[in-house]
Design an enzyme around this catalytic site. Structure first.
Site, PDB file in Angstrom:
ATOM      1  N   GLY A 262       0.826  -1.209   0.000  1.00 30.48           N
ATOM      2  CA  GLY A 262       0.000   0.000   0.000  1.00 30.48           C
ATOM      3  C   GLY A 262       0.856   1.252   0.000  1.00 30.48           C
ATOM      4  N   GLY A 490       0.479  -6.791   4.026  1.00 26.20           N
ATOM      5  CA  GLY A 490       1.682  -7.594   3.871  1.00 26.20           C
ATOM      6  C   GLY A 490       2.666  -7.387   4.999  1.00 26.20           C
ATOM      7  N   ASN A 652       6.389  -8.693  16.961  1.00 24.03           N
ATOM      8  CA  ASN A 652       6.753  -9.943  16.297  1.00 24.03           C
ATOM      9  C   ASN A 652       8.131  -9.745  15.682  1.00 24.03           C
ATOM     10  OD1 ASN A 652       7.186 -11.957  14.320  1.00 24.03           O
ATOM     11  ND2 ASN A 652       4.982 -12.318  14.128  1.00 24.03           N
ATOM     12  N   THR A 655       8.260 -10.529  11.686  1.00 23.39           N
ATOM     13  CA  THR A 655       7.632  -9.593  10.744  1.00 23.39           C
ATOM     14  C   THR A 655       8.202  -8.181  10.922  1.00 23.39           C
ATOM     15  OG1 THR A 655       5.759  -9.341  12.251  1.00 23.39           O
ATOM     16  CG2 THR A 655       5.508 -10.920  10.471  1.00 23.39           C
ATOM     17  N   GLU A 725       6.800   2.970   8.946  1.00 25.66           N
ATOM     18  CA  GLU A 725       7.407   3.913   8.017  1.00 25.66           C
ATOM     19  C   GLU A 725       8.839   4.299   8.358  1.00 25.66           C
ATOM     20  OE1 GLU A 725       4.027   6.722   6.454  1.00 25.66           O
ATOM     21  OE2 GLU A 725       3.395   5.709   8.259  1.00 25.66           O
TER      22      GLU A 725
HETATM   23 MO1  MOS Z   1       1.519   5.512   4.884  1.00 20.52          MO
HETATM   24  S1  MOS Z   1       2.305   6.915   3.589  1.00 20.52           S
HETATM   25  O1  MOS Z   1       0.791   6.541   6.036  1.00 20.52           O
HETATM   26  O2  MOS Z   1       0.531   4.426   4.082  1.00 20.52           O
END
Ligand code: MOS
Length: 758
Positions: A262, A490, A652, A655, A725
């Site tokens: 995404g 994902g 986790n 991940t 992020e």
């Molecule tokens: Mo993120 S740019 O907040 O999907």
């Protein structure tokens, strides 16, 4: 198994930390493999473009070739008579639709822009959809679309950053807050400082390139719309589509169990609305899957920036002035000015600060969120400038950062909830072998390869958006099901949240089902802003508190739990016990059996996110990069990378490591390759494909070592601040700083391509 008390009811001052945050050797923190892994490996996880609907038609979009003006003529006759074609929709026959609010302008707004969707002959950007063809196969639809001919009445358009900057500049705001900070007189302090850097850094446009192309399969049943989509906001999309079609949000059912990446790009763009309009017109279900070019034409990306970073420092390295200002491009129809000052707002103590952003408006596709909007490119400028200053001062760049570590939030003055960046630097530097770096550039060479090391700080704020809610259903067989309108793109959400819920309820992992990705579930939980884990976590805590309260109402006088209130009990071993005397225990099954209940279902909303307004809450990381630059060709190969993170509790380990690495890999693309080439004469994106827009492939990715402090944040659900992020932040600077150390060449405009090094 020791008993786990309830999570906190409130998150403000005086709130107790989530008991799960300190829990060791249980499910939290374990390396649990992805619950959806086997389904994905077998191809059994059905993505949006794989849902079959009876009588389904396939859609194909035609795009405008001018940036601004009107459609003069549009000839659809050849397309209409092409084989298999059922419908050609243009502004002439599209159903009337209401404008949809742009993202961030309403609680559940999800649209990339606020422009009308095929409602008139106006063109707003080069690449805007002008026609949609429906046919029995994708090939027929694509062929017919190629037969559509349009002519235009072009109008003057602003299609270059330079032209936009020459026009009116506007002060930027982000989610209602001005992006403007003034503390003291930073320009005067800079002028008076004995040491200073003052440079301009540039970052280009970036396009989204999730592996899964944007796609939706949808159908109307009367006034009810069902959309199988790949989206980061099922509840937001349902509400937004309801606005477009003038129906209520519960008449729109959005299902999105799997999202193939995404990164901020999978929200509501015009294709879903157009496909729904065409489905209504044709009276048939529709599947729309954008081509890769289609994604570039109608899904926004990261806007270009031009940033000034100036730092004035004393001989001991301490900052007297920190200036980070500049201009970003934007359209008039969306609300995201790339907020590049966010890192400067939290990382360094400085005697004075001047931070600010202006926007310059272009006639282009609406720019949007793309992994760590702001920090990804802002940290490139800031962390490059610090490297430049470190060299001037003759102070190690790690040490320079540590000397400017603030005691409290440098802008708001609020205390940090938890900050262990210095430890992350020390641990990372030792593990990476930072002490082997020679501070004189260009001194290490092996054959044709110049070798250098660079470092930079990563950071991303903790957030928890309002709107979180959860339903928990406990059944007589001792199993629990949690339902939340949340998302799995994902990153491991389903797995991590199953671990957390199982641990909180004292159940084995396989007794918990985490159901998500459906707008019929409670809450409006966006998978964005690195806040989904906190949002889900606080929602589950609220629902769990409700659940335990209801369970205690069901226990009879002869239960071992008789007379206890919910503050006195904890979860363990598939039931509840007295925290003061854990031997007083009763299973969930026994409680429900005695009450003759098949199941117990509760729903609750998360309390408001006051924690982030009370403390300064951020994730942090110390990044280390080793780069090799060919003295002959200027080619850069990143040979080693290490990220040492302080993001609170890691839920986790498996991940999370993958999340960090994925972010760093995206950062390598930002540093070395990614650049949308934009024709400034006509506003057209010139490289709308993965053959011409480069992202890292396996050969570009070195060994990436990731470590973390795992120190719980007492103010965050599960002690976890979010990791979605931060991985990409700081990477651009770490690479550019390593390239400088290797070559002595300072590249201040991304990407660091070989032409800039020769
Ligand atoms: Mo993120 S740019 O907040 O999907």
């Amino acid at each position: 198994m020791t008993a786990i008390p309830l999570g906190p009811q409130e998150w403000g001052p005086g709130a107790v930390p989530d008991p799960l945050s300190e829990r060791r050797h249980g499910l939290v923190g374990a390396q649990v493999s992805r619950i959806d892994g086997p389904l994905k490996v077998r191809g059994a996880a059905r993505f949006a473009a794989e849902v079959p609907l009876p009588g389904m038609l396939y859609a194909s979009l035609a795009f405008s070739s001018i940036p601004k003006g009107r459609i003069a003529t549009i000839d659809t006759a050849a397309a209409e008579s092409a084989p298999g074609v059922v419908l050609v929709m243009t502004h002439r026959n599209a159903p009337r639709m209401n404008p949809v609010p742009a993202f961030l302008t309403a609680e559940k707004a999800a649209a990339g822009d606020d422009l009308p969707v095929m409602q008139d002959d106006r063109i707003h950007w080069n690449g805007q959809p002008i026609a949609l063809v429906l046919a029995h196969t994708q090939e027929q639809a694509d062929h017919a679309r190629s037969l559509i001919r349009a002519t235009y009445q072009a109008e003057p358009a602003v299609t270059s950053f330079a032209a936009a900057k020459a026009g009116e500049l506007k002060p930027a705001t982000f989610a209602g807050h001005p992006l403007d900070v003034q503390i003291g007189d930073a320009e005067a302090a800079l002028a008076a400082a004995p040491y200073r850097v003052d440079a301009t850094y540039r970052t280009p446009r970036h396009n989204h390139n999730a592996i899964e192309l944007h796609a939706a399969t949808l159908a109307w049943d009367g006034d009810e719309l069902t959309v199988h989509d790949c989206t980061q906001g099922v509840a937001h999309e349902a509400w937004s589509l309801a606005q477009a079609f003038g129906i209520s949000e519960d008449q729109v059912h959005v299902s999105s169990p799997y999202v193939g990446g995404g990164f901020g790009g999978k929200c509501l763009w015009q294709h879903q609305t157009l496909a729904a309009a065409a489905a209504r017109l044709a009276g048939s279900p529709v599947r729309i899957m954008l081509s890769r070019e289609g994604v570039y034409r109608i899904v926004g990306g990261r806007a270009a920036t031009e940033q000034r970073v100036a730092i004035g420092a004393r001989a001991d390295g301490r900052f007297d002035a920190l200036i980070h200002t500049g201009t970003v491009m934007k359209t008039a129809h969306n609300t995201l000015p790339e907020p590049f000052i966010m890192s400067a707002m939290c990382l360094y103590a400085a005697g004075s600060m001047k931070l600010g952003i202006q926007t310059a408006e272009l006639d282009m596709l609406a720019n949007t969120f793309m992994r760590a909007p702001g920090e990804s490119v802002g940290s490139f400028a800031l962390e490059s400038a610090i490297d430049e200053l470190a060299e001037q001062l003759g102070i190690d760049p790690v040490e320079l950062r540590i000397r400017n570590e603030p005691d409290a939030d440098p802008v708001s003055g609020r205390p940090f909830s938890s900050r262990h960046l210095v430890e992350a630097y020390r641990t990372g530097a030792m593990r990476f072998g930072w002490d082997r770096r020679d501070s004189t550039p260009g001194t290490r060479r092996e054959g044709e390869w110049l070798i250098g090391m660079g470092t930079a700080t990563a950071t991303y704020p903790y957030a928890r958006m309002p709107g979180g809610a959860a339903r928990i259903t406990l059944s007589r067989d001792g199993r629990a099901r949690v339902e939340i309108a949340a998302h799995e793109m994902g990153m491991g959400t389903a797995t991590a949240q199953t671990q957390i819920t199982a641990e909180r309820l004292g159940l084995p992992l396989d007794h918990v089902t985490f159901a998500y990705g459906d707008s019929s579930y409670p809450g409006a939980v966006l998978a964005g802003g690195s806040q989904q884990t906190a949002s889900i976590g606080s929602s589950v805590i609220a629902a769990h508190r409700e659940l335990v309260g209801e369970l205690l109402k069901l226990v009879g006088d002869d239960s071992p739990l008789a007379g206890l209130d919910s503050t006195e009990v904890g979860a363990r071993d598939g039931g509840l016990c007295d925290l003061g005397d854990p031997r007083r225990w009763e299973s969930y099954t026994d409680i429900l059996n005695r009450a003759e209940r098949q199941e117990l279902s509760v729903e609750a909303s998360a309390p408001p996110p006051v924690e982030a307004a009370t403390w300064s809450m951020h994730s942090y990381g110390a990044l280390f990069c080793e780069a090799r630059v060919s003295a002959g060709t200027g080619e850069t190969r990143v040979s080693r990378f290490l990220g040492s993170f302080d993001c609170g509790r890691i839920i986790n380990a498996k991940t999370a490591a993958s999340q960090f690495r994925g972010g760093i890999i995206m950062g390598l693309g930002l540093a070395l390759m990614e650049e949308t080439l934009f024709d400034e004469r006509n506003g057209r994106i010139m490289n709308p494909s993965l053959s011409e827009y480069h992202v890292p492939v396996h050969l570009d990715v070195p060994q990436i070592d990731v470590i973390w402090s795992d120190i719980p944040d007492p103010r965050a659900p599960m002690g976890a601040r979010g990791i979605g992020e931060i991985g990409i932040t700081g990477v651009g600077a770490a690479v550019a700083n390593a390239v400088y150390n290797a070559t002595g060449k300072r590249v201040r405009d991304l990407p660091v391509t070989l032409d800039k090094l020769l």
